[in-house]
Design a protein around this motif. Structure first.
Motif, mmCIF file in Angstrom:
data_model
loop_
_atom_site.group_PDB
_atom_site.id
_atom_site.type_symbol
_atom_site.label_atom_id
_atom_site.label_comp_id
_atom_site.label_asym_id
_atom_site.label_seq_id
_atom_site.Cartn_x
_atom_site.Cartn_y
_atom_site.Cartn_z
ATOM 1 N N PHE A 167 3.883 8.306 2.672
ATOM 2 C CA PHE A 167 4.338 8.540 1.177
ATOM 3 C C PHE A 167 3.240 9.167 0.509
ATOM 4 O O PHE A 167 2.216 8.756 -0.012
ATOM 5 N N THR A 168 3.810 10.348 -0.100
ATOM 6 C CA THR A 168 3.124 11.287 -0.865
ATOM 7 C C THR A 168 1.834 11.874 -0.347
ATOM 8 O O THR A 168 0.957 11.174 0.530
ATOM 9 N N LEU A 169 1.490 13.207 -0.385
ATOM 10 C CA LEU A 169 0.476 13.824 0.116
ATOM 11 C C LEU A 169 -1.083 13.364 -0.167
ATOM 12 O O LEU A 169 -1.877 13.143 0.483
ATOM 13 N N ASP A 170 -1.179 12.788 -1.526
ATOM 14 C CA ASP A 170 -2.402 12.592 -2.159
ATOM 15 C C ASP A 170 -2.829 11.286 -1.463
ATOM 16 O O ASP A 170 -3.905 10.853 -1.185
ATOM 17 N N ASP A 171 -1.756 10.231 -1.289
ATOM 18 C CA ASP A 171 -2.204 9.029 -0.619
ATOM 19 C C ASP A 171 -2.295 9.053 0.668
ATOM 20 O O ASP A 171 -3.208 8.161 1.157
ATOM 21 N N ARG A 172 -1.813 10.091 1.570
ATOM 22 C CA ARG A 172 -2.144 10.389 2.741
ATOM 23 C C ARG A 172 -3.444 10.806 3.203
ATOM 24 O O ARG A 172 -3.900 10.818 4.377
ATOM 25 N N SER B 41 -1.918 6.102 -6.898
ATOM 26 C CA SER B 41 -2.738 4.831 -6.927
ATOM 27 C C SER B 41 -2.136 3.573 -7.642
ATOM 28 O O SER B 41 -2.549 2.304 -7.275
ATOM 29 N N SER B 42 -0.959 3.750 -8.320
ATOM 30 C CA SER B 42 -0.337 2.639 -8.881
ATOM 31 C C SER B 42 1.333 2.596 -8.349
ATOM 32 O O SER B 42 1.765 1.264 -8.516
#
Length: 396
Positions: free
Chosen positions: A121-126, A142-143
């Motif tokens: 889930f999400t590019l930033d979190d991967r 982050s949240s």
């Protein structure tokens, strides 16, 4: 709490045991292999607080102290990873936190993963915390993004795409008080993914069913990002809060964009989440845009098999230097069914960062952050904080 302590002890014992066999199976095709890895992130923060609310104190912390063992076991892959940063707090009962604890099996059509792992889930979190352009991920990632959860997942990939999905519990090995179930999926497409010339597009979706949050020992469901870094607890603001013990359904989505051209790097996402407990509804909308530039000419590599950006390798002995800027905004609204909003809060963050990659696995980071929280209904500023945060980072 016994589950927590037993899980932490198991992680620690597995890591210690693995250290004795890492070198035994280094070469050749063997049915059982093991390799030890880890990361150390030491962070500090200095704050310029306004006079609203409680000030954030200047502080430092061992943010991450991860050890892991991974390898093969008779045709199955495995990974056991724990964060030992909690050992620095002698008053904490949860000294070891489990991260990736899973087994995998490769098939011709894709890969199966079973256990605890970070959801697709999400590019930033991967993107790994070892590789991101900033110390903190976006406020949404982050949240709101589902993190390490117990479940099963399948991912397949082609020359320029990935498709992954999972079914998972809302519990984790350490946070077992959260009850519920969920499923999610992520697809990516990279029509260009050559070194120095990448275009990434992606879509992440998740549906989560929380069982009575805030009642019968279940944790409440409250979204309250830290806008000025991990140590800015006193600058948090509640965007939505569903903690009255009613079963709550949550839909999440994120549209992804990534681009590299030579030393330039762009990343952006538009994301949202809708909450519904039958009597109240909540909505979160978020977006960020990031631009980075390697002064020393390096480019950010792309992994087409996982649909994410990876480790930068300096091309000179003095290391690689990167500068980056990001604007990040998130807004939460909450209302009774058929009524006007009783909560409408927004958070905005502007960040400028400098990264020195001395080696591919050794990095120094320095970020300047300015954040602002606003109560949209009252038309007033709740908090305004500036921060200088830094990190020493090493992984192996």
């Amino acid at each position: 709490m016994a589950v927590v302590h037993h899980a932490g002890a198991c992680v620690a014992l597995c890591l210690l045991a693995a250290s004795g066999v890492v070198h035994a199976d280094e070469a050749g095709d063997k049915p059982v292999t093991a390799e030890l890895g880890g990361r150390v992130h030491w962070d500090f923060a200095q704050f310029d607080n306004d006079d609203r609310g409680t000030a954030n104190p200047d502080d430092s912390e061992v943010r991450r102290l991860w050890l892991d063992v991974s390898g093969r076991f008779y045709g199955w892959g495995y990974k056991i990873e724990g964060d030992f940063a909690g050992l620095q707090d002698k008053f904490s009962g949860d000294n070891v936190e489990a991260k990736d604890v899973y087994v995998t099996k490769d098939f011709k059509a894709g890969k199966l993963t079973i256990g605890q792992f970070k959801q697709y889930f999400t590019l930033d979190d991967r993107i790994s915390s070892n590789y991101g352009a900033f110390m903190e991920r976006s406020m949404f990632a982050s949240s709101v993004a589902p993190l390490y959860r117990l479940g099963a997942a399948w991912i397949t990939d082609g020359e320029d795409y990935t498709i992954g999905g999972s079914v998972y519990s809302l519990e984790s090995i350490d946070v077992w008080q959260v009850k519920g179930r969920a499923f999610g999926a992520r697809g990516t497409w990279a029509p260009r993914h050559d070194d120095g010339d990448t275009l990434h597009l992606g879509l992440s979706l998740a549906r989560e069913y929380y069982d009575h949050p805030g009642r019968d020992g279940a944790n409440g469901l409250r979204i309250a990002p830290r806008p000025a870094g991990h140590l800015s607890d006193n600058s948090r603001a509640t965007l939505v809060n569903f903690s009255r013990g009613l079963d709550t359904d949550v839909d999440k989505y994120s549209l992804e964009f990534g681009f590299t051209r030579g030393p330039w790097y762009l990343q952006s996402e538009v994301s949202g989440a809708n909450f519904d407990d039958g009597s109240q509804r909540g909505d979160i909308r978020s977006a960020y845009g990031l631009v980075g530039w390697f002064i020393t000419g390096e480019t950010t590599p792309y992994d087409s098999k996982s649909g994410r950006f990876g480790r930068v390798k300096p091309t000179r002995s003095s290391g690689a230097w990167q500068v980056a800027a990001r604007y990040d905004t998130i807004r939460g609204k909450q209302h009774l069914n058929g009524a006007a909003n009783f909560s409408d809060v927004s958070m905005d963050q502007t960040s400028v960062g400098v990264n020195w990659h001395l080696r591919s696995n050794l990095r120094f980071m320095l970020d300047w952050i300015e954040s602002r929280n606003r109560d949209r209904l009252a038309d007033r500023t709740l908090d305004r904080t500036r921060a200088v945060v830094g990190r020493f980072q090493y992984d192996f």
